[in-house]
Design a protein around this motif. Structure first.
Motif, mmCIF file in Angstrom:
data_model
loop_
_atom_site.group_PDB
_atom_site.id
_atom_site.type_symbol
_atom_site.label_atom_id
_atom_site.label_comp_id
_atom_site.label_asym_id
_atom_site.label_seq_id
_atom_site.Cartn_x
_atom_site.Cartn_y
_atom_site.Cartn_z
ATOM 1 N N VAL A 83 0.930 -0.984 0.116
ATOM 2 C CA VAL A 83 -0.079 -0.059 -0.031
ATOM 3 C C VAL A 83 0.633 1.205 -0.072
ATOM 4 C CG1 VAL A 83 -1.833 1.140 1.227
ATOM 5 C CG2 VAL A 83 -1.827 -1.078 1.116
ATOM 6 N N ILE A 84 1.979 1.358 0.656
ATOM 7 C CA ILE A 84 2.996 2.334 0.724
ATOM 8 C C ILE A 84 4.371 1.827 0.480
ATOM 9 C CG2 ILE A 84 1.419 3.594 2.482
ATOM 10 C CD1 ILE A 84 3.824 2.698 4.567
ATOM 11 N N GLU A 85 5.117 2.621 0.216
ATOM 12 C CA GLU A 85 6.635 2.121 -0.268
ATOM 13 C C GLU A 85 7.585 3.155 0.595
ATOM 14 O OE1 GLU A 85 7.197 2.100 -4.220
ATOM 15 O OE2 GLU A 85 6.862 4.363 -4.593
ATOM 16 N N GLN A 86 8.882 3.017 0.705
ATOM 17 C CA GLN A 86 9.913 3.703 1.386
ATOM 18 C C GLN A 86 10.807 4.177 0.044
ATOM 19 O OE1 GLN A 86 12.090 2.360 4.294
ATOM 20 N NE2 GLN A 86 10.257 1.231 5.357
ATOM 21 N N THR A 87 11.109 5.451 0.026
ATOM 22 C CA THR A 87 12.053 5.905 -1.063
ATOM 23 C C THR A 87 13.132 6.910 -0.142
ATOM 24 O OG1 THR A 87 10.871 7.999 -1.319
ATOM 25 C CG2 THR A 87 10.235 6.052 -2.857
ATOM 26 N N ALA A 88 14.239 6.928 -0.979
ATOM 27 C CA ALA A 88 15.392 7.654 -0.110
ATOM 28 C C ALA A 88 15.032 9.304 -0.390
ATOM 29 C CB ALA A 88 16.579 7.416 -0.848
ATOM 30 N N VAL A 89 15.549 9.761 0.432
ATOM 31 C CA VAL A 89 15.496 11.485 0.491
ATOM 32 C C VAL A 89 16.803 11.843 -0.076
ATOM 33 C CG1 VAL A 89 15.187 13.263 2.102
ATOM 34 C CG2 VAL A 89 14.048 11.314 2.839
ATOM 35 N N ALA A 90 16.582 12.852 -1.082
ATOM 36 C CA ALA A 90 17.583 13.152 -1.817
ATOM 37 C C ALA A 90 18.454 14.148 -0.882
ATOM 38 C CB ALA A 90 17.118 14.337 -3.046
ATOM 39 N N GLY A 91 19.806 13.779 -0.795
ATOM 40 C CA GLY A 91 20.733 14.604 -0.278
ATOM 41 C C GLY A 91 20.742 14.045 1.335
ATOM 42 N N ASP A 92 20.141 13.018 1.502
ATOM 43 C CA ASP A 92 20.286 12.335 2.902
ATOM 44 C C ASP A 92 20.140 11.028 2.840
ATOM 45 O OD1 ASP A 92 19.787 11.703 5.478
ATOM 46 O OD2 ASP A 92 18.024 12.764 6.045
ATOM 47 N N GLY A 93 21.461 10.338 3.008
ATOM 48 C CA GLY A 93 21.742 8.892 2.803
ATOM 49 C C GLY A 93 20.939 8.282 3.808
ATOM 50 N N ARG A 94 20.610 8.857 4.996
ATOM 51 C CA ARG A 94 19.911 7.816 5.907
ATOM 52 C C ARG A 94 18.406 8.002 5.801
ATOM 53 N NH1 ARG A 94 22.940 8.467 11.452
ATOM 54 N NH2 ARG A 94 21.377 6.747 11.959
ATOM 55 N N GLY A 95 18.024 9.073 5.351
ATOM 56 C CA GLY A 95 16.511 9.653 5.350
ATOM 57 C C GLY A 95 15.670 8.589 4.589
ATOM 58 N N LYS A 96 14.284 8.431 5.022
ATOM 59 C CA LYS A 96 13.600 7.595 4.458
ATOM 60 C C LYS A 96 12.227 8.527 4.108
ATOM 61 C CE LYS A 96 15.059 3.194 6.088
ATOM 62 N NZ LYS A 96 14.346 2.071 7.054
ATOM 63 N N LEU A 97 11.408 8.204 3.031
ATOM 64 C CA LEU A 97 10.313 8.905 2.689
ATOM 65 C C LEU A 97 9.228 7.918 2.441
ATOM 66 C CD1 LEU A 97 9.539 12.167 2.334
ATOM 67 C CD2 LEU A 97 9.761 11.617 -0.047
ATOM 68 N N TYR A 98 8.121 8.155 3.056
ATOM 69 C CA TYR A 98 6.951 7.134 2.845
ATOM 70 C C TYR A 98 6.123 7.870 1.886
ATOM 71 C CZ TYR A 98 8.959 4.918 7.022
ATOM 72 O OH TYR A 98 9.728 4.035 7.736
ATOM 73 N N ARG A 99 5.507 7.063 0.857
ATOM 74 C CA ARG A 99 4.555 7.579 -0.182
ATOM 75 C C ARG A 99 3.610 6.468 -0.360
ATOM 76 N NH1 ARG A 99 8.270 8.585 -5.456
ATOM 77 N NH2 ARG A 99 8.617 6.372 -5.939
ATOM 78 N N LEU A 100 2.436 6.617 -0.981
ATOM 79 C CA LEU A 100 1.472 5.791 -1.385
ATOM 80 C C LEU A 100 1.985 5.173 -2.657
ATOM 81 C CD1 LEU A 100 -1.896 7.610 -0.822
ATOM 82 C CD2 LEU A 100 -1.067 6.097 0.680
ATOM 83 N N THR A 101 1.491 3.788 -2.825
ATOM 84 C CA THR A 101 1.850 3.225 -4.350
ATOM 85 C C THR A 101 0.598 3.323 -5.083
ATOM 86 O OG1 THR A 101 0.849 1.140 -3.421
ATOM 87 C CG2 THR A 101 3.247 1.410 -3.153
ATOM 88 N N GLU A 102 0.618 2.702 -6.163
ATOM 89 C CA GLU A 102 -0.675 2.706 -7.081
ATOM 90 C C GLU A 102 -1.518 2.160 -6.530
ATOM 91 O OE1 GLU A 102 -2.041 1.581 -11.708
ATOM 92 O OE2 GLU A 102 0.040 1.565 -10.947
ATOM 93 N N LEU A 103 -1.367 1.015 -5.670
ATOM 94 C CA LEU A 103 -2.298 0.331 -4.734
ATOM 95 C C LEU A 103 -3.016 1.108 -3.666
ATOM 96 C CD1 LEU A 103 -3.836 -2.506 -4.231
ATOM 97 C CD2 LEU A 103 -1.957 -3.116 -2.709
ATOM 98 N N GLY A 104 -1.931 2.110 -3.108
ATOM 99 C CA GLY A 104 -2.324 2.926 -1.974
ATOM 100 C C GLY A 104 -3.265 3.915 -2.496
ATOM 101 N N TRP A 105 -3.034 4.517 -3.728
ATOM 102 C CA TRP A 105 -3.914 5.423 -4.046
ATOM 103 C C TRP A 105 -5.490 5.115 -4.564
ATOM 104 C CZ3 TRP A 105 -3.529 10.342 -3.476
ATOM 105 C CH2 TRP A 105 -2.277 11.014 -3.328
#
Length: 216
Positions: free
Chosen positions: A66-88
């Protein structure tokens, strides 16, 4: 769904609730409908959830796609959560539930947390498909420190973040007043008279906009 509640029923509703029926899950999805977010941003916008519970809910949603994790630009340890197509795919039912839930808001609830971004979703939830104007128009909403626009074109509605180019109507309000109007706790006219909401635009445009939102 090991370790999670399972209704044990061969039913689509039960299967869906196995994924999103736990406490806080739909509110997490609400936040991610506003936009991708970091873990700490979700914690800040969901007071009371606790980091361990949030991590558990995010893990379940990710495991189910339903969601996925992606990297944060400029932050090697940062994680960004966002909806997948299934989540939308949950957008329509979540907005429908939000619209249905407005009728249950009471004065006691007004002391709870409120975010300007929730106004963005509130407007989307309030759209009455059978009242979409035939005219092509743009309505800009300035709710607290957030700005978003509703675009009506060819009998369909779309939404965008940020100021609109040459809007036909501009509505300015604080988040609390905006939610009160959506919940029918406050009439738009009374809010205008009290100075809690400001509307700039031609009367006929305002009438079409408020009609589309079921407020007239």
């Amino acid at each position: 769904m090991t370790g999670k509640r399972d209704y044990g029923q061969f039913c689509g509703l039960a299967a869906g609730l196995n994924v999103v029926g736990e406490r806080w899950t739909l509110l997490i999805l609400r936040e991610l409908m506003i936009g991708p977010a970091r873990f700490n941003e979700l914690i800040d916008n969901l007071p009371g959830i606790g980091p361990n519970l949030l991590a558990d809910r995010l893990r379940t949603l990710a495991d189910q796609g339903v969601i996925e994790q992606t990297a944060v630009a400029g932050d090697g340890r940062g994680k960004l959560y966002r909806l997948t197509e299934l989540g939308w795919g949950l957008r329509a039912p979540i907005l429908a539930l939000a619209r249905w839930g407005l009728q249950f808001l009471a004065e006691d609830d007004a002391t709870g947390a409120v975010r300007a971004e929730w106004g963005f979703l509130a407007v989307q939830a309030m759209i009455a498909d059978d009242r979409i104007p035939e005219a092509d128009e743009v309505y800009e909403f300035r709710v607290g420190d957030q700005v978003f626009a509703v675009h009506v074109e060819g009998g369909s509605v779309s939404f965008s973040r940020g100021p609109a180019d040459s809007p036909d109507l501009v509505v300015t309000s604080d988040p609390d007043t905006f939610v009160r109007i959506g919940a029918r706790m406050l009439a738009p006219f009374d809010a205008v008279v009290a100075g809690d909401i400001k509307i700039e635009g031609e009367p006929e445009v305002m009438h079409r906009c408020t009609g589309m939102l079921g407020l007239s």
